[in-house]
Design an enzyme around this catalytic site. Structure first.
Site, PDB file in Angstrom:
ATOM      1  N   GLY A 135       0.812  -1.213   0.000  1.00 54.27           N
ATOM      2  CA  GLY A 135       0.000   0.000   0.000  1.00 54.27           C
ATOM      3  C   GLY A 135       0.843   1.260   0.000  1.00 54.27           C
ATOM      4  O   GLY A 135       2.075   1.219  -0.013  1.00 54.27           O
ATOM      5  N   GLU A 142      -0.702 -10.059  -4.257  1.00 56.27           N
ATOM      6  CA  GLU A 142       0.600 -10.397  -4.840  1.00 56.27           C
ATOM      7  C   GLU A 142       1.030  -9.373  -5.877  1.00 56.27           C
ATOM      8  O   GLU A 142       2.229  -9.184  -6.122  1.00 56.27           O
ATOM      9  CB  GLU A 142       0.571 -11.800  -5.460  1.00 56.27           C
ATOM     10  N   ILE A 157      -0.684   1.355  12.651  1.00 52.98           N
ATOM     11  CA  ILE A 157      -0.950   2.575  11.886  1.00 52.98           C
ATOM     12  C   ILE A 157      -2.438   2.870  11.976  1.00 52.98           C
ATOM     13  O   ILE A 157      -3.267   2.158  11.399  1.00 52.98           O
ATOM     14  CB  ILE A 157      -0.524   2.411  10.412  1.00 52.98           C
ATOM     15  N   LYS A 185      -9.536   9.513  11.864  1.00 57.69           N
ATOM     16  CA  LYS A 185     -10.966   9.185  11.784  1.00 57.69           C
ATOM     17  C   LYS A 185     -11.404   8.296  12.936  1.00 57.69           C
ATOM     18  O   LYS A 185     -12.606   8.052  13.112  1.00 57.69           O
ATOM     19  CB  LYS A 185     -11.276   8.513  10.442  1.00 57.69           C
ATOM     20  N   ASN A 187      -4.979  12.428   6.393  1.00 59.69           N
ATOM     21  CA  ASN A 187      -4.835  12.049   4.991  1.00 59.69           C
ATOM     22  C   ASN A 187      -3.413  12.299   4.509  1.00 59.69           C
ATOM     23  O   ASN A 187      -2.729  13.215   4.973  1.00 59.69           O
ATOM     24  CB  ASN A 187      -5.815  12.852   4.125  1.00 59.69           C
TER      25      ASN A 187
END
Length: 709
Positions: free
Chosen positions: A334, A359, A448, A452, A491
């Site tokens: 990510g 993958e 992490i 929010k 963000n």
């Protein structure tokens, strides 16, 4: 050496282009002869050996020339007889001083005249010693004093010339032969510091860039009226408002990578007003990490205008936390996970485990790290945090010492429609990974999280808050084992779910740009900054904390959209329209940084705060998670949201059905226990079929992690 041996050698290290050329032409015999020279370590040894030989020859020549000049090119025999003593003494002291001043470690081809001062010092010290020996012992044991002074001057010139001779030839000559020379555009450079000076040299060296620096601008008044590379510094960037016509600039480059973003925004506004094409150099982070060079210009982006300053990290703390350790990153493919991998790899861990269930994304970050030279450190692992046996097998085999848990479902509107998946992946997946980490004695576990999670109004935030509760409870019950901690931030620019790529695509398509609400605000950080602060938090965490990163000032999304439209060279509301679509499910107008009841304390880093709050009992959290997971695939989204609010009381769910019907009479009454009564009272809208399923699940064994500590 045959071809099979050569191919095996390539697996152990990256072949250079010359080696590929020989292999493609079948010249294995020549490759065998050059293999020693093609390896980086051998090339470095050879380069240093050549430099030592060249310096020794130059020192001998300069000393001999000093004697020749001293005796008018007719050296007496009595003086020649002293050479076996004086020459080894003088040359030996000079070589020893050069070694002590690390002059043999100079990277050939990158020596600049400014570095000659260090070379001067390395020769000046032995000159003083030899001069003193000559004064005390006479010329029979050391060169005469006049020879020493003459030798010193010749030696400085000769050794400087040797280092400058290794500088590569300008590549522009070859490029000019291949294509016709074009007229260079007149360019102004804003910033007359080191970066601006390097950029001017790059323009002069590389004609293929098509730019010629004709003027400098700088905010420092002390530089006004002076010259850099014979290019005048005419004043501050505001001088463009008065002198654009005289300068006839076709392009302007902002060479101020360390300038405040507010100042960059002011300069960009001036340049847009004058309708001059402008670009900027890479950021300080990109320059210092080698990801980009000064001459790789790019357009001014939103991250340049958000007011985020360069983060200073405590490298010693990070080295102690990461160097020589086995580090695992979940969600490694990510946006946050991949940057975590890049920065962790730069701190020399013993092994870096890349864990992801995709993958495709895992392959991409593996390729990036391999190309950066970290192929011997990394180990890609396809796994799901919900697969307990797979996690145990990985932990038993690789024994990670530090875990960064970045894997999560983060898409807010999507999780509103399927809250069960967010509960399983974000909350239960965190608890399960944390249990395995505790079982295998991991030193640090870093979750992490997100801003929010504070007074959440969506499923994603509520499940992240539940994940925080899990790791805090686990640490409170085992305070002397794994250090569990969480890091909250907002963000990040450039992530796959960021609003900036969406706006960019809409602008490229001609609009309209869609904004949910004219007053909606969000906190923004750049990905490298956020990850750097996460690592810093992990290094100073003692366990049980929730770290809050300094997010700066909130950014109005409408202003962000207008900036992006202006950066594209268009006018908001004229060339590109802005439309308001209304807040999506789970969204709120503004994000909060902490709860009112949380105890916020500063840390040793100015951009990191520590949040301390009481932890829930672990058994209560385990039972709560067991029941939520059992029911995640049985209940409707609104029913799950009501149960999630039972687990996270501050959660304010937004239901898809505004006025749910009353619960029907039950065909089968479940066994009465406190949990079922609480569920029935809070959910209020469960169907008969759903309640029957819940009653059956209460008779099943609890879904707790195996071997729980």
């Amino acid at each position: 050496m045959n071809r099979h041996d050569i191919s095996e050698g390539k697996e152990r290290g990256q072949p250079c282009p010359r080696e590929k050329q020989f292999c493609s032409e079948g010249r294995a015999d020549k490759l065998s002869a050059l293999l020693f020279l093609n390896r980086p370590c051998h090339r470095m040894v050879l380069s240093r050996f050549i430099l030592i030989l060249s310096d020794t020859a130059a020192l001998l020549a300069s000393l001999w020339l000093g004697y020749e000049l001293r005796f008018d090119f007719s050296i007496p025999l009595s003086i020649r007889e002293t050479f076996p003593v004086t020459f080894p003494l003088a040359i030996g002291l000079q070589l020893l001083s050069l070694w002590r001043f690390r002059q043999f470690e100079v990277l050939l081809g990158h020596f600049s005249p400014s570095e000659s001062s260090r070379l001067f010092s390395s020769l000046f010290v032995p000159m003083l010693i030899i001069f003193g020996l000559s004064h005390q012992l006479g010329s029979n044991f050391a060169p005469p004093r006049s020879v020493v002074l003459t030798d010193f001057g010749f030696a400085v010139i000769a050794l400087t010339a040797i280092r400058l001779a290794f500088r590569p030839a300008e590549p522009r000559i070859a490029s000019n032969r291949r294509r016709p020379r074009r007229r260079a555009r007149r360019a102004g450079i804003i910033g007359a510091g080191l970066v601006g000076e390097a950029l001017a040299r790059e323009f002069a060296r590389r004609r293929d860039l098509g730019l010629q620096a004709v003027v400098f601008f700088d905010d420092d008044r002390m530089k006004w009226g002076k010259r850099v590379h014979d290019i005048p510094i005419v004043g501050a960037p505001e001088a463009l408002l008065n002198g654009k016509g005289d300068l006839e600039l076709e392009e302007v480059v902002i060479a101020m990578p360390s300038a405040p973003a507010s100042r960059v925004a002011e300069i960009a506004k001036i340049l847009r007003q004058l309708q001059i094409k402008f670009s900027t150099v890479p950021s300080i982070y990109e320059l210092t990490t080698g990801q980009a060079q000064v001459g790789q210009l790019r357009s001014v982006e939103t991250k340049d205008l958000l007011g985020r300053e360069q983060v200073q990290l405590g490298n010693e703390d990070l080295r102690h936390c990461l160097q020589g350790r086995v580090v695992m990153v979940t969600g490694a493919g990510g946006s946050i996970g991949s940057e975590l991998c890049r920065q962790i790899a730069a701190h020399a861990p013993r092994q870096l485990l890349l864990l992801d269930q995709s993958e495709v994304q895992l392959f991409q970050i593996e390729q990036q790290l391999s190309e950066a030279g970290f192929h011997n450190l990394i180990r890609p692992l396809v796994a799901n945090v919900l697969d307990r046996p797979r996690l145990e097998q990985i932990f038993e085999q690789f024994e990670p010492q530090v875990v960064f848990h970045a894997a999560a479902h983060k898409h807010v509107p999507m999780m509103e429609l399927q809250p069960g998946e967010a509960i399983k992946n974000n909350a239960f997946g965190t608890l399960q990974l944390a249990h395995v980490s505790l079982q295998f004695k991991v030193e640090r576990f870093v979750l992490i999280s997100t801003d929010k999670a504070i007074n959440p109004t969506n499923v994603m935030g509520a499940t992240k808050r539940l994940a925080e509760i899990c790791v805090q409870s686990l640490y409170a019950s085992h305070p002397n084992d794994t250090r569990f901690m969480a890091v909250r931030f907002g963000n990040v620019l450039g992530s796959s779910g960021s609003v900036v790529p969406t706006f960019t695509k809409q602008i490229a398509a001609g609009g309209p740009v869609t904004v949910t609400h004219p007053d909606v605000t969000r906190y923004f950080m750049t990905i490298p900054e956020a990850v750097g602060l996460v690592l810093q938090s992990a290094a100073q965490g003692r366990g049980g904390e929730i770290f809050l990163l300094d997010m700066g000032k909130p950014v109005r999304i409408l202003d962000l959209a207008r900036q992006l439209i202006e950066l594209s060279g268009r006018v908001p509301d004229q060339d590109i329209k802005i439309e308001f679509t209304g807040l999506r499910p789970g969204e709120k107008l503004f994000e909060e940084l902490c709860y009112k009841g949380e105890n916020v304390t500063p840390t040793c880093h100015p951009k990191i705060n520590r949040l301390v709050c009481d932890a829930a009992p672990l058994e209560q959290v385990r039972g709560l998670m067991d029941d939520l997971v059992w029911q995640a695939d049985l209940l409707e989204p609104d029913q799950l949201k009501r149960l999630l609010k039972w687990a996270v009381p501050e959660y304010q769910p937004q239901y898809t059905k505004p006025s749910p019907p009353k619960p029907p009479s039950l065909a089968i009454q479940p066994e009465s226990d406190p949990l079922t009564v609480g569920i029935e009272a809070l959910a209020g809208t469960l169907t008969s079929k759903s309640l029957q399923a819940i009653a059956l699940t209460r008779q099943r064994p609890a879904l707790r992690p195996r071997n729980a500590a």
